[in-house]
Design a protein around this motif. Structure first.
Motif, PDB file in Angstrom:
ATOM      1  N   GLU A 195      43.864  63.156  -7.768  1.00 51.04           N
ATOM      2  CA  GLU A 195      43.531  64.557  -7.445  1.00 51.04           C
ATOM      3  C   GLU A 195      43.834  65.528  -8.591  1.00 51.04           C
ATOM      4  O   GLU A 195      44.319  66.635  -8.370  1.00 51.04           O
ATOM      5  CB  GLU A 195      44.252  64.996  -6.164  1.00 51.04           C
ATOM      6  N   GLY A 196      43.557  65.070  -9.810  1.00 50.13           N
ATOM      7  CA  GLY A 196      43.695  65.968 -10.962  1.00 50.13           C
ATOM      8  C   GLY A 196      45.121  66.236 -11.396  1.00 50.13           C
ATOM      9  O   GLY A 196      45.360  67.183 -12.139  1.00 50.13           O
ATOM     10  N   ARG A 197      46.083  65.405 -10.947  1.00 53.26           N
ATOM     11  CA  ARG A 197      47.487  65.641 -11.300  1.00 53.26           C
ATOM     12  C   ARG A 197      47.930  64.719 -12.435  1.00 53.26           C
ATOM     13  O   ARG A 197      47.944  63.503 -12.289  1.00 53.26           O
ATOM     14  CB  ARG A 197      48.368  65.427 -10.053  1.00 53.26           C
ATOM     15  N   TRP A 198      48.307  65.339 -13.566  1.00 56.83           N
ATOM     16  CA  TRP A 198      48.698  64.622 -14.783  1.00 56.83           C
ATOM     17  C   TRP A 198      50.121  64.995 -15.170  1.00 56.83           C
ATOM     18  O   TRP A 198      50.482  66.173 -15.126  1.00 56.83           O
ATOM     19  CB  TRP A 198      47.758  64.995 -15.930  1.00 56.83           C
ATOM     20  N   LEU A 199      50.890  63.998 -15.584  1.00 55.36           N
ATOM     21  CA  LEU A 199      52.264  64.261 -16.021  1.00 55.36           C
ATOM     22  C   LEU A 199      52.528  63.565 -17.352  1.00 55.36           C
ATOM     23  O   LEU A 199      52.283  62.367 -17.500  1.00 55.36           O
ATOM     24  CB  LEU A 199      53.262  63.747 -14.971  1.00 55.36           C
ATOM     25  N   LEU A 200      53.009  64.336 -18.305  1.00 59.17           N
ATOM     26  CA  LEU A 200      53.396  63.790 -19.608  1.00 59.17           C
ATOM     27  C   LEU A 200      54.918  63.853 -19.722  1.00 59.17           C
ATOM     28  O   LEU A 200      55.486  64.943 -19.856  1.00 59.17           O
ATOM     29  CB  LEU A 200      52.754  64.614 -20.735  1.00 59.17           C
TER      30      LEU A 200
END
Ligand code: A2P
Length: 217
Positions: A195-200
């Motif tokens: 759902e478009g959730r990105w974590l770096l």
């Protein structure tokens, strides 16, 4: 009386010193620029555009406003329940105007917001309100989980959303959803949570000097 009410701010928080604000903004821009070019991101573009074919320029997509800070307590000039107690908390009064070093440990992007996760120290947690994590489905997350710096919001999105987006990602992790490890980037490892959730996760957390203070607006 009204003077007493006046003395409670819009919010309390740690305000990043200006030199580190520039560094954080640059790091965030670099990340958005890189994310935009990844095939994995393009594959999930529909999360951001609503249409499969459309392109998105993430640097334009998010609008940044104001000085970078990590809100501790949103008070709305004392209208928020518990905010007067927070303002009168001895730890808050003692630390007011003092310098701290915040550790920015991750960057995250959703179709609504972009932000930096802040990993609070024991000392910093003394200034963190006990009920900050109570919103949404995140009731069992550890104290301080919501701590973040809002770096930008999509059109029509209020900054309060950034902390809620972070809580959502952390709740998924807590439920055992590891996410999809996309790649090791220079800055750290990039994970997709759907759902478009990105974590770096930053390989080297950014150490950000900040002053504990308040904002009246
Ligand atoms: P954040 O801490 O995610 O940046 P506004 O400009 O909307 O009045 O908000 C001022 C600051 O207070 C922003 O930094 C914002 O979000 C934070 N904030 C606004 N509303 C809330 C809320 N209900 N709970 C926690 N923080 C809030």
């Amino acid at each position: 009386g009204s003077l007493e009410e006046m003395s409670i701010p819009l919010y309390f928080g740690w305000f990043l010193l200006s030199s580190i604000q520039d560094k954080v903004r640059c790091t965030s821009m670099d990340f958005l620029k890189t994310l935009d070019t990844l095939e994995a991101f393009k594959k999930h573009l529909i999360d951001f555009t609503g249409k499969a074919e459309k392109e998105v320029d993430l640097e334009q997509y998010f609008q940044a406003k104001g000085t970078l800070h990590c809100t501790t307590e949103f008070c709305d000039y004392g209208k928020v329940e518990g905010s007067k107690e927070y303002a009168n908390n001895p730890a808050v009064k003692e630390s007011y105007g003092s310098a701290f070093e915040l550790s920015l440990s991750a960057l995250f992007v959703t179709p609504r917001t972009v932000g930096a996760r802040v990993s609070l120290s024991e000392e910093q947690l003394l200034l963190w309100p006990a009920d900050a994590e109570k919103e949404g489905e995140s009731a069992s997350l550890p104290l301080g989980s919501r701590a973040h710096v809002t770096l930008g919001c999509a059109e029509g999105v209020e900054p309060v959303q950034t902390g809620l987006d972070l809580l959502q990602i952390l709740a998924l992790q807590q439920e055992g959803q590891q996410g999809e490890l996309i790649e090791e980037m220079e800055l750290g490892s990039l994970t997709y949570y759907g759902e478009g959730r990105w974590l770096l996760g930053l390989r080297e957390p950014i150490c950000a000097p900040a002053c504990f203070s308040s904002f009246y607006g």
